[in-house]
Design a protein around this motif. Structure first.
Motif, PDB file in Angstrom:
ATOM      1  N   LEU A 238      23.640 -17.862  10.352  1.00  0.00           N
ATOM      2  CA  LEU A 238      24.163 -18.098  11.718  1.00  0.00           C
ATOM      3  C   LEU A 238      24.813 -16.869  12.346  1.00  0.00           C
ATOM      4  O   LEU A 238      24.527 -16.287  13.340  1.00  0.00           O
TER       5      LEU A 238
ATOM      6  N   THR B 131      30.873 -23.122   7.186  1.00  0.00           N
ATOM      7  CA  THR B 131      30.394 -23.409   8.696  1.00  0.00           C
ATOM      8  C   THR B 131      30.684 -24.888   8.836  1.00  0.00           C
ATOM      9  O   THR B 131      30.319 -25.689   8.168  1.00  0.00           O
TER      10      THR B 131
ATOM     11  N   ALA C  36      22.626 -22.370   8.841  1.00  0.00           N
ATOM     12  CA  ALA C  36      23.891 -22.070   9.283  1.00  0.00           C
ATOM     13  C   ALA C  36      24.546 -21.441   8.532  1.00  0.00           C
ATOM     14  O   ALA C  36      25.278 -20.413   8.929  1.00  0.00           O
TER      15      ALA C  36
END
Length: 163
Positions: free
Chosen positions: A136, A101, A132
């Protein structure tokens, strides 16, 4: 029977609205399933994960738009910073991994201390313990799926009420 009798044969005589509703529901359902599978992968990873302290040793700046079908770079395409983290799992062998990420502006800076989650049987399978990196993708796919399926369902209900 004539067409005005109100009797419809399923799958025959479907108008564009019904096909759009069906396609939107199918698209949304597919994305929702992908989101649920990705969430399951994250939950499975979390149940087996060991924790270790890690340090961001570098930022790997990448422009993800390279190699896409558009040959012309858009002015808003900016490279993203992917943190490169070094940690030492329980076996004592230092490991380094690049997070999957990235972001711009960077979420981490060089020297930041982070909590790393890794599989004891495969320490190279590691992630930063952060929202995240864990949630995510499941939220994006699940959210798009829910929204699309909801819109398709609304179109189908409205079309049903009109007929």
């Amino acid at each position: 029977m004539s067409e005005g009798d109100g009797v419809r044969v399923p799958w025959r005589g479907w108008g564009a609205r019904q096909w759009v509703a069906f396609g939107t529901i199918a698209f949304g359902s597919l994305f929702l399933v992908v989101g649920l599978v990705l969430a399951g992968v994250s939950v499975s990873f979390l149940t087996d994960a060991e924790k270790a302290r890690g340090t961001v040793v570098a930022l790997d700046w990448r422009n993800d738009s390279v190699g896409t079908s558009s040959r012309r770079a858009r002015s808003d395409d900016k490279p993203a910073a992917y943190p490169v983290v070094e940690f030492t799992p329980a076996d004592g062998t230092p490991r380094t991994f690049r997070s999957s990420t990235g972001s711009n502006p960077p979420s981490y800076e060089e020297g930041d201390r982070v909590e790393v989650l890794y599989r004891a049987d495969s320490p190279d399978d590691a992630r930063i313990n952060g929202f995240a990196s864990l949630w995510l993708l499941p939220l994006v796919f699940g959210g798009i799926g829910l929204l699309s399926a909801g819109i398709g369902t609304a179109l189908a209900v409205m079309g049903r009420r009109r007929s």
